[in-house]
Design a protein around this motif. Structure first.
Motif, PDB file in Angstrom:
ATOM      1  N   SER A 106      10.060   3.586  -4.777  1.00 39.45           N
ATOM      2  CA  SER A 106       8.787   4.055  -5.334  1.00 39.45           C
ATOM      3  C   SER A 106       8.659   5.569  -5.336  1.00 39.45           C
ATOM      4  CB  SER A 106       7.617   3.448  -4.544  1.00 39.45           C
ATOM      5  OG  SER A 106       7.692   2.045  -4.594  1.00 39.45           O
ATOM      6  N   GLY A 107       9.667   6.281  -4.802  1.00 43.84           N
ATOM      7  CA  GLY A 107       9.679   7.733  -4.972  1.00 43.84           C
ATOM      8  C   GLY A 107       9.515   8.571  -3.723  1.00 43.84           C
ATOM      9  N   SER A 108       9.309   7.962  -2.551  1.00 50.66           N
ATOM     10  CA  SER A 108       9.181   8.741  -1.317  1.00 50.66           C
ATOM     11  C   SER A 108      10.418   8.529  -0.453  1.00 50.66           C
ATOM     12  CB  SER A 108       7.935   8.326  -0.540  1.00 50.66           C
ATOM     13  OG  SER A 108       6.777   8.687  -1.258  1.00 50.66           O
ATOM     14  N   ARG A 109      10.548   9.389   0.555  1.00 49.76           N
ATOM     15  CA  ARG A 109      11.689   9.178   1.463  1.00 49.76           C
ATOM     16  C   ARG A 109      11.270   8.243   2.599  1.00 49.76           C
ATOM     17  NH1 ARG A 109      11.570  15.641   2.673  1.00 49.76           N
ATOM     18  NH2 ARG A 109       9.765  15.697   1.309  1.00 49.76           N
ATOM     19  N   ALA A 110      12.253   7.567   3.150  1.00 46.54           N
ATOM     20  CA  ALA A 110      11.925   6.603   4.204  1.00 46.54           C
ATOM     21  C   ALA A 110      13.102   6.441   5.144  1.00 46.54           C
ATOM     22  CB  ALA A 110      11.570   5.251   3.591  1.00 46.54           C
ATOM     23  N   TYR A 111      12.790   6.175   6.390  1.00 47.03           N
ATOM     24  CA  TYR A 111      13.823   5.859   7.381  1.00 47.03           C
ATOM     25  C   TYR A 111      13.416   4.567   8.083  1.00 47.03           C
ATOM     26  CZ  TYR A 111      16.906   5.975  11.386  1.00 47.03           C
ATOM     27  OH  TYR A 111      17.839   5.630  12.320  1.00 47.03           O
ATOM     28  N   GLN A 112      14.377   3.668   8.201  1.00 46.07           N
ATOM     29  CA  GLN A 112      14.079   2.357   8.789  1.00 46.07           C
ATOM     30  C   GLN A 112      14.467   2.315  10.261  1.00 46.07           C
ATOM     31  OE1 GLN A 112      13.086  -0.612   6.750  1.00 46.07           O
ATOM     32  NE2 GLN A 112      12.546  -1.383   8.780  1.00 46.07           N
ATOM     33  N   ILE A 113      13.532   1.913  11.104  1.00 43.72           N
ATOM     34  CA  ILE A 113      13.874   1.579  12.490  1.00 43.72           C
ATOM     35  C   ILE A 113      13.923   0.056  12.562  1.00 43.72           C
ATOM     36  CG2 ILE A 113      13.155   1.632  14.913  1.00 43.72           C
ATOM     37  CD1 ILE A 113      11.480   4.094  14.310  1.00 43.72           C
ATOM     38  N   GLU A 114      15.072  -0.471  12.978  1.00 47.47           N
ATOM     39  CA  GLU A 114      15.137  -1.908  13.248  1.00 47.47           C
ATOM     40  C   GLU A 114      14.942  -2.086  14.744  1.00 47.47           C
ATOM     41  OE1 GLU A 114      17.928  -4.641  11.089  1.00 47.47           O
ATOM     42  OE2 GLU A 114      18.776  -2.742  10.436  1.00 47.47           O
ATOM     43  N   TYR A 172       2.217  10.207  -4.155  1.00 45.98           N
ATOM     44  CA  TYR A 172       2.675  11.379  -3.407  1.00 45.98           C
ATOM     45  C   TYR A 172       4.143  11.727  -3.676  1.00 45.98           C
ATOM     46  CZ  TYR A 172      -1.638  11.521  -0.691  1.00 45.98           C
ATOM     47  OH  TYR A 172      -2.953  11.643  -0.311  1.00 45.98           O
ATOM     48  N   GLY A 173       4.950  10.748  -4.043  1.00 53.37           N
ATOM     49  CA  GLY A 173       6.371  11.006  -4.292  1.00 53.37           C
ATOM     50  C   GLY A 173       7.040  11.659  -3.101  1.00 53.37           C
ATOM     51  N   PRO A 174       7.798  12.746  -3.330  1.00 51.64           N
ATOM     52  CA  PRO A 174       8.539  13.369  -2.218  1.00 51.64           C
ATOM     53  C   PRO A 174       7.647  14.067  -1.191  1.00 51.64           C
ATOM     54  CG  PRO A 174       8.957  14.512  -4.313  1.00 51.64           C
ATOM     55  CD  PRO A 174       8.108  13.344  -4.640  1.00 51.64           C
ATOM     56  N   ALA A 175       6.343  14.194  -1.463  1.00 49.06           N
ATOM     57  CA  ALA A 175       5.451  14.810  -0.473  1.00 49.06           C
ATOM     58  C   ALA A 175       5.091  13.829   0.644  1.00 49.06           C
ATOM     59  CB  ALA A 175       4.175  15.309  -1.163  1.00 49.06           C
ATOM     60  N   MET A 176       5.539  12.586   0.511  1.00 47.79           N
ATOM     61  CA  MET A 176       5.262  11.594   1.546  1.00 47.79           C
ATOM     62  C   MET A 176       6.576  11.065   2.116  1.00 47.79           C
ATOM     63  SD  MET A 176       3.025   8.063   1.280  1.00 47.79           S
ATOM     64  CE  MET A 176       4.221   6.798   0.912  1.00 47.79           C
ATOM     65  N   ALA A 177       6.575  10.863   3.424  1.00 48.64           N
ATOM     66  CA  ALA A 177       7.730  10.227   4.074  1.00 48.64           C
ATOM     67  C   ALA A 177       7.219   9.045   4.889  1.00 48.64           C
ATOM     68  CB  ALA A 177       8.454  11.217   4.973  1.00 48.64           C
ATOM     69  N   VAL A 178       8.092   8.086   5.075  1.00 53.60           N
ATOM     70  CA  VAL A 178       7.691   6.867   5.782  1.00 53.60           C
ATOM     71  C   VAL A 178       8.732   6.532   6.842  1.00 53.60           C
ATOM     72  CG1 VAL A 178       7.298   4.379   5.526  1.00 53.60           C
ATOM     73  CG2 VAL A 178       6.436   5.952   3.779  1.00 53.60           C
ATOM     74  N   LEU A 194       0.842  -1.200   0.000  1.00 57.00           N
ATOM     75  CA  LEU A 194       0.000   0.000   0.000  1.00 57.00           C
ATOM     76  C   LEU A 194       0.881   1.256   0.000  1.00 57.00           C
ATOM     77  CD1 LEU A 194      -2.781   1.337   0.172  1.00 57.00           C
ATOM     78  CD2 LEU A 194      -2.602   1.202   2.659  1.00 57.00           C
ATOM     79  N   LEU A 195       1.965   1.222   0.780  1.00 54.46           N
ATOM     80  CA  LEU A 195       2.871   2.377   0.823  1.00 54.46           C
ATOM     81  C   LEU A 195       3.516   2.610  -0.538  1.00 54.46           C
ATOM     82  CD1 LEU A 195       4.569   1.958   4.303  1.00 54.46           C
ATOM     83  CD2 LEU A 195       2.806   3.579   3.627  1.00 54.46           C
ATOM     84  N   GLU A 196       3.834   1.519  -1.249  1.00 53.14           N
ATOM     85  CA  GLU A 196       4.397   1.681  -2.593  1.00 53.14           C
ATOM     86  C   GLU A 196       3.385   2.393  -3.498  1.00 53.14           C
ATOM     87  OE1 GLU A 196       7.451  -1.941  -3.468  1.00 53.14           O
ATOM     88  OE2 GLU A 196       5.391  -2.538  -3.050  1.00 53.14           O
ATOM     89  N   ALA A 197       2.119   1.969  -3.399  1.00 47.54           N
ATOM     90  CA  ALA A 197       1.081   2.597  -4.223  1.00 47.54           C
ATOM     91  C   ALA A 197       0.938   4.078  -3.867  1.00 47.54           C
ATOM     92  CB  ALA A 197      -0.253   1.861  -4.038  1.00 47.54           C
ATOM     93  N   LEU A 198       0.981   4.391  -2.571  1.00 45.74           N
ATOM     94  CA  LEU A 198       0.855   5.793  -2.147  1.00 45.74           C
ATOM     95  C   LEU A 198       2.097   6.597  -2.543  1.00 45.74           C
ATOM     96  CD1 LEU A 198      -0.767   5.322   1.395  1.00 45.74           C
ATOM     97  CD2 LEU A 198      -1.909   6.071  -0.716  1.00 45.74           C
TER      98      LEU A 198
END
Lengths: 235, 116
Positions: A96-104, A73-79, A65-69
């Motif tokens: 998929s075009g948005s920024r993301a930060y991973q918490i392990e 939204y592209g850079p207007a969305m962060a995850v 779902l996040l990939e679809a969003l």
């Protein structure tokens, strides 16, 4: 043996009492988490970002779902991605075009507000209107922790069965958005959308439901319209 | 199972209220059915987490409270610890759920520290 305290020294003073005193406390057990959640909320307000805490079981389609969003939204969305291990999900969102930060979380079954607080140091939210915090795949533990989000969004996918809502009441009593995913599988499964929605309504009268397939894209537009309205309402 | 981390933050929170020269004997909490906390799991891990944190004398006392429901079919109000409980008058599950998400540290019991 001393009869008062059981020690071996006879005939000594007892300046201490063995009386039990009850002291009232009256605090939320998650008070520390909630303090960080309030800080996060203030930060999100200052940034003008609409924040979703996305919760579901593993394999229900959160990252799909996040990939679809992200395509929309592209850079207007962060995850912010919460996983026990690997940055696989963050990589998918970034591709998929948005920024993301991973918490392990390295074993922890949920994200807490403190972990999100630190993740925000690593995520540039400039130009961002929507932040989705993808919680660890789990229908139980994440539900008790306020992360400072505007709303909790739960995904229930058709293969999981329509009887899951009342099995996980802590989550479904708190959701603002209920997504029923993998709706393209409806012809092959006897999942009753009515049952799921009415059981959720028995716990919670203020949520919206979206039927969609993150894989085919069916229904994703309606969710985007809903998110756009919530984003606009912040401005 | 997040009850181990819950137990450790609960004990930390309770210990912060123990006056000097006293030791913690009991931690009294209230748990509702919509709190997201399993009272049984919390009970199960509490003693060993407390001992690890140097509060081996502390015991957990849980008050389990029900959720409150208002039936939208017949108007009855009822309480239950289980969300599966239908309206006792008309067996409807059309209802408003009012509470049950409480998870609070209500009080602690303390006594003077022993000298041996």
């Amino acid at each position: 043996m001393c009869n008062d305290c059981g020690c071996l020294e006879p005939g000594h003073d007892h300046p201490h009492s063995h009386e039990t005193t009850t002291l009232a406390v009256h605090q939320d057990v998650l008070a520390k988490n909630n303090t960080f959640a309030e800080r996060n909320r203030g930060f999100f307000k200052a940034k003008g970002v609409f924040v979703v805490n996305l919760i579901s079981s593993p394999g229900s389609g959160k990252t799909a779902l996040l990939e679809a969003l992200a395509h929309h939204y592209g850079p207007a969305m962060a995850v912010i991605e919460g996983d026990i291990q690997t940055s696989r999900d963050a990589d998918r969102v970034i591709r998929s075009g948005s920024r993301a930060y991973q918490i392990e979380t390295l074993g922890a079954c949920h994200l807490d507000a403190h972990a999100v607080h630190h993740a925000l140091d690593h995520l540039d939210l400039s130009g961002c209107r929507l932040l989705i915090i993808e919680n660890v795949g789990n229908l139980v533990c994440p539900s008790a922790y306020d992360l400072g989000e505007h709303e909790k969004m739960a995904i229930l996918s058709l293969p999981e069965g329509d009887d899951k809502i009342l099995k996980y009441p802590a989550l479904f009593s708190r959701v603002g958005t209920l997504i029923i995913n993998k709706i393209d599988l409806q012809p092959y499964l006897d999942f009753s959308v009515d049952t799921a929605v009415s059981e959720c309504r028995s716990l919670n009268r203020s949520f919206e439901t979206f039927l969609l397939s993150a894989r085919t894209g069916e229904g994703v537009d309606s969710l985007i319209r809903h998110l756009d309205l919530r984003i606009q309402a912040l401005r | 199972m997040h009850e181990i981390s819950i137990a450790s933050s609960l004990i930390e929170q309770a210990a912060a209220h123990v006056p000097e020269g006293k030791r913690l004997l009991a931690v009294r909490v209230t748990v509702g059915p919509l709190s997201g906390i399993s009272a049984d799991s919390l009970e199960f891990c509490f003693d060993s987490v407390a001992a690890d944190m140097g509060h081996g004398s502390a015991r957990l006392s849980i008050t389990r409270i029900p959720a409150c429901f208002e039936c939208l079919t017949c108007g009855a109000c009822y309480k239950s610890e289980s969300v599966y409980t239908e309206c006792p008058l008309c067996q409807s599950l059309e209802r408003i759920t009012y509470s049950g998400d409480r998870f609070t540290l209500d009080a602690i019991d303390v006594e003077d520290t022993h000298h041996v």
